[in-house]
Design a protein around this motif. Structure first.
Motif, mmCIF file in Angstrom:
data_model
loop_
_atom_site.group_PDB
_atom_site.id
_atom_site.type_symbol
_atom_site.label_atom_id
_atom_site.label_comp_id
_atom_site.label_asym_id
_atom_site.label_seq_id
_atom_site.Cartn_x
_atom_site.Cartn_y
_atom_site.Cartn_z
ATOM 1 N N PRO A 87 0.864 -1.303 -0.115
ATOM 2 C CA PRO A 87 0.120 0.004 -0.017
ATOM 3 C C PRO A 87 0.948 1.119 0.084
ATOM 4 O O PRO A 87 2.119 1.224 0.581
ATOM 5 C CB PRO A 87 -0.631 -0.386 1.309
ATOM 6 N N PRO A 88 0.486 2.328 -0.529
ATOM 7 C CA PRO A 88 1.201 3.646 -0.484
ATOM 8 C C PRO A 88 1.828 4.019 0.958
ATOM 9 O O PRO A 88 1.114 3.769 2.045
ATOM 10 C CB PRO A 88 0.153 4.761 -0.821
ATOM 11 N N GLU A 89 3.061 4.333 0.979
ATOM 12 C CA GLU A 89 3.542 4.447 2.220
ATOM 13 C C GLU A 89 3.048 5.941 2.824
ATOM 14 O O GLU A 89 2.603 6.695 2.092
ATOM 15 C CB GLU A 89 5.272 4.855 1.964
ATOM 16 N N GLN A 90 2.867 5.880 4.320
ATOM 17 C CA GLN A 90 2.496 7.365 4.743
ATOM 18 C C GLN A 90 3.597 8.295 4.838
ATOM 19 O O GLN A 90 4.789 7.740 4.909
ATOM 20 C CB GLN A 90 2.249 6.853 6.349
ATOM 21 N N ASN A 91 3.296 9.347 4.753
ATOM 22 C CA ASN A 91 4.429 10.432 4.453
ATOM 23 C C ASN A 91 4.862 11.259 5.829
ATOM 24 O O ASN A 91 5.675 11.785 5.786
ATOM 25 C CB ASN A 91 3.609 11.803 3.481
ATOM 26 N N GLY A 92 4.096 10.869 6.833
ATOM 27 C CA GLY A 92 4.321 11.649 8.218
ATOM 28 C C GLY A 92 5.632 11.078 8.734
ATOM 29 O O GLY A 92 6.446 10.171 8.413
ATOM 30 N N ALA A 93 6.087 11.956 9.886
ATOM 31 C CA ALA A 93 7.466 11.572 10.468
ATOM 32 C C ALA A 93 7.101 10.221 11.390
ATOM 33 O O ALA A 93 6.110 10.175 11.905
ATOM 34 C CB ALA A 93 7.834 12.609 11.526
ATOM 35 N N SER A 94 8.028 9.590 11.478
ATOM 36 C CA SER A 94 7.874 8.539 12.651
ATOM 37 C C SER A 94 7.761 8.982 14.058
ATOM 38 O O SER A 94 8.598 9.603 14.554
ATOM 39 C CB SER A 94 9.268 7.541 12.548
ATOM 40 N N PHE A 95 6.688 8.501 14.650
ATOM 41 C CA PHE A 95 6.226 8.707 16.127
ATOM 42 C C PHE A 95 7.564 8.397 16.885
ATOM 43 O O PHE A 95 7.687 8.990 17.811
ATOM 44 C CB PHE A 95 5.070 8.145 16.324
ATOM 45 N N ILE A 96 8.199 7.200 16.854
ATOM 46 C CA ILE A 96 9.123 6.616 17.433
ATOM 47 C C ILE A 96 10.558 7.315 17.313
ATOM 48 O O ILE A 96 11.225 7.624 18.281
ATOM 49 C CB ILE A 96 9.222 5.163 17.548
ATOM 50 N N TYR A 97 10.856 7.619 16.346
ATOM 51 C CA TYR A 97 12.277 7.826 15.958
ATOM 52 C C TYR A 97 12.498 9.359 15.437
ATOM 53 O O TYR A 97 13.685 9.797 15.436
ATOM 54 C CB TYR A 97 12.845 6.826 14.653
ATOM 55 N N SER A 101 10.853 17.904 18.235
ATOM 56 C CA SER A 101 10.533 19.198 17.812
ATOM 57 C C SER A 101 10.260 19.360 16.298
ATOM 58 O O SER A 101 9.211 20.159 15.976
ATOM 59 C CB SER A 101 11.863 20.014 18.009
ATOM 60 N N GLY A 102 10.763 18.572 15.551
ATOM 61 C CA GLY A 102 10.477 18.375 14.127
ATOM 62 C C GLY A 102 8.999 17.953 13.996
ATOM 63 O O GLY A 102 8.188 18.570 12.964
ATOM 64 N N ILE A 103 8.559 16.996 14.919
ATOM 65 C CA ILE A 103 7.178 16.397 14.624
ATOM 66 C C ILE A 103 6.189 17.475 14.923
ATOM 67 O O ILE A 103 5.256 17.852 14.159
ATOM 68 C CB ILE A 103 7.010 15.377 15.689
ATOM 69 N N VAL A 104 6.478 18.531 16.111
ATOM 70 C CA VAL A 104 5.721 19.620 16.055
ATOM 71 C C VAL A 104 5.586 20.572 15.318
ATOM 72 O O VAL A 104 4.623 21.077 14.797
ATOM 73 C CB VAL A 104 5.905 20.381 17.593
ATOM 74 N N GLU A 105 6.890 20.904 14.588
ATOM 75 C CA GLU A 105 6.574 21.724 13.258
ATOM 76 C C GLU A 105 5.922 21.246 12.199
ATOM 77 O O GLU A 105 4.981 21.931 11.638
ATOM 78 C CB GLU A 105 8.161 21.802 12.927
ATOM 79 N N ARG A 154 5.642 22.153 25.468
ATOM 80 C CA ARG A 154 4.616 21.174 26.443
ATOM 81 C C ARG A 154 4.597 19.859 25.658
ATOM 82 O O ARG A 154 4.656 18.721 25.984
ATOM 83 C CB ARG A 154 3.561 21.860 26.844
ATOM 84 N N ILE A 155 4.083 20.030 24.375
ATOM 85 C CA ILE A 155 3.766 18.886 23.534
ATOM 86 C C ILE A 155 5.109 18.149 23.096
ATOM 87 O O ILE A 155 5.223 16.879 22.914
ATOM 88 C CB ILE A 155 2.901 18.978 22.046
ATOM 89 N N VAL A 156 6.242 18.863 22.861
ATOM 90 C CA VAL A 156 7.421 18.653 22.614
ATOM 91 C C VAL A 156 7.757 17.527 23.764
ATOM 92 O O VAL A 156 8.513 16.505 23.548
ATOM 93 C CB VAL A 156 8.478 19.527 22.382
ATOM 94 N N GLN A 157 7.740 17.981 24.810
ATOM 95 C CA GLN A 157 8.121 17.201 26.170
ATOM 96 C C GLN A 157 7.335 16.029 26.336
ATOM 97 O O GLN A 157 7.898 14.797 26.652
ATOM 98 C CB GLN A 157 7.770 18.063 27.497
#
Length: 509
Positions: A87-97, A101-105, A154-157
């Motif tokens: 199936p098509p790959e998801q484009n988001g950032a890995s929640f684990i790795y 800060s990048g995830i929040v951006e 807060r969400i970064v933490q």
């Protein structure tokens, strides 16, 4: 039979997950005709209603639980002898790795309808459950539309803590938590004890490890769903359909609002008709209003004038559509708000009479069908709203469904009594009656607390609660049960204090 034929005497050599997607590959080694090792793969695509089990060898599909033809999906076909495509790959950032800060951006950049959807869209490995937990731990309301900049650190933490917890589980055996529903089913298993769940609806059970939790879930015997759960499921189903309809209408409206541009193209074609020849598929002309160059698609089988007429017709069609779509949008949004109020009422219903009244309301709105066998059943007495004395002079009334809401607001309340309701969330109408000249600040705070508690935002913090005198609350002609409009309100921000409210309710049963 197919699997027995191919895999009998085989040995599982590898089980792996594809990234953070819900795809599991199970490789099985078998002995081929020439006594060589032949590896075949069972692929489990655990994607909701599109779930499938696919049997492959050397990336060629041998068979599948569900055959997917080109008429069903143009992107990938799952048919015997076809090459297997994931199936098509998801484009988001890995929640684990990924870096928190990048995830929040990424979350901030997402053009989603609310922060929860932004979190899900910006990442891989995060679903609605985890997104809800992140928001709760970050002190952000679940329905917040735009990302609050003051909560960024807060969400970064919170994300950092969650990543550390996942890594700790990979290094040693730590407890996991199973979420059990009222019907004795295991809803999900998580690594950290969830804080956002409604304890009245879910039981959190700790297990020493994942295998123990899975074995426990497999042995559970589900309890037959009571009437309340059946109605909840019916409302949830209609809510999902309504939200999808709103998204489709928004897309249609975006297209229809392009009507003026169609007229500009048509006018530009007519003004340059002498420059255009039949047979062209595209032309570049100067916009007669701005003098900017625009590319215009043409039909080669139509004359220049006929091509202009196509754009004029499209302009008129879109213009008519805007009015109709806006009308449908209003009706659909009203329905969504009404369904959310029913959903909230059902969550706070505590007896058969209240549930029966909600069922009758759903039947009258055509959301559920009437049980013909139950037509002759003895009708239950009407349910009464909560009546909570705060002192000898002051009483609070709480409506727990739409019928009760109308009753407390328009039958019990007098013009100068105070009326409370959560702002932007479905919930109960709360009336504060006092024989004094005016209620005390503490009584107003208690009434606001009750309004927040008996609402969809009961597990949120800093919940906005509007209050005004009842004389400023009106019911529009033909409005659905429980729907009102009001003016001259003030707003309080409260965090429902569950323990104090539950004490109040216990003392005044």
């Amino acid at each position: 039979m197919l699997l027995r034929k191919h895999l009998e005497d085989g040995r599982i050599s590898k089980i792996e997950q594809l990234g953070l997607d819900r795809l599991i590959n199970m490789e099985i080694d078998t002995i081929g005709p020439a006594r060589q090792i032949v590896t075949k793969t069972l692929i489990f695509e655990l994607t909701g209603r599109n779930s499938n089990i696919i049997f492959t060898e050397n990336e060629i599909v041998l068979d599948a639980l569900k055959h997917i033809s080109k008429s069903v999906c143009s992107f990938r076909q799952i048919l015997p002898n076809n090459v297997y495509n994931t199936p098509p790959e998801q484009n988001g950032a890995s929640f684990i790795y990924a870096d928190p800060s990048g995830i929040v951006e990424n979350i901030i950049k997402q053009p989603a309808k609310n922060v929860m959807q932004s979190i899900i869209s910006a990442t891989t490995g995060i679903g609605k459950f985890t997104a809800s937990e992140i928001l709760y731990r970050s002190d952000i309301n679940l329905d917040t539309v735009s990302f609050p900049d003051e909560k960024k650190n807060r969400i970064v933490q919170v994300l950092t803590d969650m990543q550390d917890n996942v890594k700790a589980h990979s290094l040693e055996r730590l407890p996991v938590y199973g979420i059990l529903t009222q019907t004795n089913r295991m809803n999900t298993i998580v690594l950290a004890k969830p804080l956002h769940l409604d304890k009245a609806k879910f039981l959190i059970k700790e297990f020493p490890n994942l295998n123990t939790a899975i074995n426990y879930a497999a042995k559970l015997v589900p309890i037959q769903s009571p009437e309340k759960d059946i109605l909840q499921k019916a409302i949830s189903s209609v809510l999902v359909r309504t939200e999808k309809k709103i998204a489709a209408l928004e897309a249609d409206l975006k297209t229809a609002e392009n009507a003026e541009y169609q007229k500009i193209i048509a006018d530009t074609l007519m003004s340059n008709i002498y420059l255009i020849k039949k047979g062209l598929t595209i032309c570049t002309l100067n916009n007669i209003y701005t003098n900017e160059k625009i590319e215009i698609a043409l039909s080669p089988i139509l004359t220049p004038v006929e091509n202009a007429q196509v754009y004029y017709k499209r302009y008129n069609k879109y213009k008519r559509a805007v009015e109709e779509i806006n009308k449908q949008m209003q009706e659909t949004n009203d329905l969504l708000e009404y369904l959310q109020s029913l959903d909230t009422s059902l969550q706070t219903a505590t007896n058969k009479t209240e549930v029966a009244e909600i069922r009758q309301e759903l039947i009258s709105e055509g959301i559920v069908s009437e049980n013909k066998k139950g037509k002759n059943k003895t009708s239950l007495p009407k349910s009464a709203p909560l009546s909570i004395p705060l002192s000898n002079e002051t009483v609070v009334y709480v409506g727990k469904n739409n019928r009760q809401n109308d009753f407390v607001t328009f039958s019990i309340a007098k013009p100068h009594d105070f009326w409370f309701h959560t702002k932007g969330f479905p919930g109960s109408h709360v009336i504060l009656k006092t024989s004094l000249s005016k209620p005390t600040a503490a009584e107003i705070a208690t009434a606001a607390n009750l309004a927040a508690y008996f609402s969809k935002a009961r597990n949120s913090s800093s919940v906005p609660v509007d209050y005004t005198e009842k004389r400023f609350v009106k019911k529009p002609s033909g409005a659905k049960p429980g729907f009102v409009i009001y003016t001259n309100q003030q707003t309080l921000y409260v965090t429902p204090d569950h323990s104090s409210i539950e004490n109040i309710l216990c003392n005044h049963k």
